[in-house]
Design an enzyme around this catalytic site. Structure first.
Site, PDB file in Angstrom:
ATOM      1  N   ASP A  67       0.797  -1.272  -0.168  1.00 46.96           N
ATOM      2  CA  ASP A  67       0.107   0.157  -0.005  1.00 46.96           C
ATOM      3  C   ASP A  67       0.803   1.194  -0.057  1.00 46.96           C
ATOM      4  O   ASP A  67       2.063   1.116   0.229  1.00 46.96           O
ATOM      5  CB  ASP A  67      -0.869   0.068   1.245  1.00 46.96           C
ATOM      6  CG  ASP A  67      -0.224  -0.524   2.485  1.00 46.96           C
ATOM      7  OD1 ASP A  67       1.084  -0.394   2.445  1.00 46.96           O
ATOM      8  OD2 ASP A  67      -0.992  -0.898   3.312  1.00 46.96           O
ATOM      9  N   ASN A 136      -7.869  -2.963  14.200  1.00 42.56           N
ATOM     10  CA  ASN A 136      -9.225  -3.189  13.885  1.00 42.56           C
ATOM     11  C   ASN A 136      -9.293  -4.313  12.919  1.00 42.56           C
ATOM     12  O   ASN A 136     -10.226  -4.698  12.377  1.00 42.56           O
ATOM     13  CB  ASN A 136      -9.775  -2.021  13.290  1.00 42.56           C
ATOM     14  CG  ASN A 136      -9.172  -1.410  11.867  1.00 42.56           C
ATOM     15  OD1 ASN A 136      -8.368  -1.919  11.520  1.00 42.56           O
ATOM     16  ND2 ASN A 136      -9.739  -0.606  11.183  1.00 42.56           N
ATOM     17  N   HIS A 138      -7.283  -4.825  10.049  1.00 46.14           N
ATOM     18  CA  HIS A 138      -6.979  -4.386   8.682  1.00 46.14           C
ATOM     19  C   HIS A 138      -5.719  -5.207   8.396  1.00 46.14           C
ATOM     20  O   HIS A 138      -4.852  -5.325   9.005  1.00 46.14           O
ATOM     21  CB  HIS A 138      -6.987  -2.835   8.366  1.00 46.14           C
ATOM     22  CG  HIS A 138      -5.538  -2.079   8.785  1.00 46.14           C
ATOM     23  ND1 HIS A 138      -6.014  -1.096   9.509  1.00 46.14           N
ATOM     24  CD2 HIS A 138      -4.382  -2.124   8.876  1.00 46.14           C
ATOM     25  CE1 HIS A 138      -4.656  -0.507   9.820  1.00 46.14           C
ATOM     26  NE2 HIS A 138      -3.829  -1.262   9.204  1.00 46.14           N
ATOM     27  N   GLU A 143      -9.669  -1.842   5.421  1.00 45.22           N
ATOM     28  CA  GLU A 143     -10.388  -1.659   6.535  1.00 45.22           C
ATOM     29  C   GLU A 143     -11.765  -2.449   6.633  1.00 45.22           C
ATOM     30  O   GLU A 143     -11.996  -3.089   5.806  1.00 45.22           O
ATOM     31  CB  GLU A 143     -10.822  -0.139   6.482  1.00 45.22           C
ATOM     32  CG  GLU A 143      -9.728   0.773   6.485  1.00 45.22           C
ATOM     33  CD  GLU A 143      -8.756   1.009   7.705  1.00 45.22           C
ATOM     34  OE1 GLU A 143      -8.897   0.089   8.668  1.00 45.22           O
ATOM     35  OE2 GLU A 143      -8.181   2.111   7.907  1.00 45.22           O
TER      36      GLU A 143
END
Ligand code: GLP
Length: 241
Positions: A67, A136, A138, A143
């Site tokens: 990313d 979370n 990811h 996400e």
């Protein structure tokens, strides 16, 4: 999924490095998927140390990063381009034109996403992908709520992710609101995956990954469906297992 639990972060980094080096020795033209964040920096230091001591060569390796932030120039110290050069590329013998990272400053970002996805498959796909995990769940910057069939795409970063990553920036307002990330399906195409999990702040996420249901609301849970995943986790990260 195979779990390798280690007594501390250094051991986690060493064990993961040892396995990567053995894959490189076995296949000197390995397509290696790389991640950013704090977790893999110890691993990169181990790879650098080995390169200097044992001359493991990266001349035939291609790397593909997961990313990149949108709108941050490559030369900016907060870009993942800069991060990878600083933490790994400039310390090993990999030709820079064999290191690939999505371009978050491309004029047409949709075209850039398609180009990156196609580029990876033209190279024969990723042999080994290194992953970290967000609190979370990811992976990359996928996400919660990202479809499992997603390919490289633009993502709106969760506020919690921007807050977590603000430690690298002057303030949370400086953290970009969007990124380009390989999709979940792109990641799942990798032949092998190493997930690195370190520290107490990741203990809940690791427990959920190993024991929770497979759900798009917790992106890393998709790894339960992959046939060749090794999780390297230190003592603090395994505290809730
Ligand atoms: C970042 C990266 C992810 C990384 C995750 C965890 O936002 N995009 O690839 O795995 O967050 O980062 P850290 O290792 O610093 O906890």
């Amino acid at each position: 999924m195979k779990l390798i639990s280690t007594s501390n972060y250094q051991e986690l980094s060493q064990q993961a490095a040892k396995e990567i080096i053995s894959r490189i020795n076995h296949n000197p033209s390995l397509n290696l998927g790389l991640a950013t964040g704090s977790t893999p920096t110890g691993l990169y230091q181990e790879l650098i140390r080995d390169h200097k001591q044992k001359q493991t060569s990266y001349k035939g390796i291609n790397t593909f990063n997961l990313d990149e932030y949108i709108g941050i120039p490559k030369k900016d110290r907060n870009s993942y381009h800069y991060f990878m050069c600083e933490h790994l590329f400039e310390h090993i013998d990999i030709p820079l034109d064999q290191t690939h990272i999505p371009d978050g400053t491309a004029k047409n970002l949709d075209v850039e996403c398609m180009r990156y996805e196609q580029f990876i498959s033209e190279h024969g796909g990723i042999d080994l992908q290194i992953l970290g995990i967000g609190q979370n769940g990811h992976i990359g910057f996928n996400e919660p709520g990202t479809p499992f069939d997603s390919r490289t795409h633009i993502i709106d970063l969760a506020e919690s992710t921007r807050k977590a990553n603000s430690r690298f920036f002057e303030s949370v307002e400086d953290v970009p609101k969007q990124a380009i990330t390989m999709g979940i399906a792109s990641i799942m195409d990798s032949k092998e995956i190493f997930l690195l999990v370190s520290g107490a702040s990741k203990a809940k996420a690791l427990a959920r990954l190993l024991t929770g249901e497979v759900s798009e609301q917790f992106p890393a849970s998709v790894l339960q469906k992959h046939e060749n995943v090794t999780i390297f986790a230190d003592k603090e990260a395994t505290a809730l297992l």
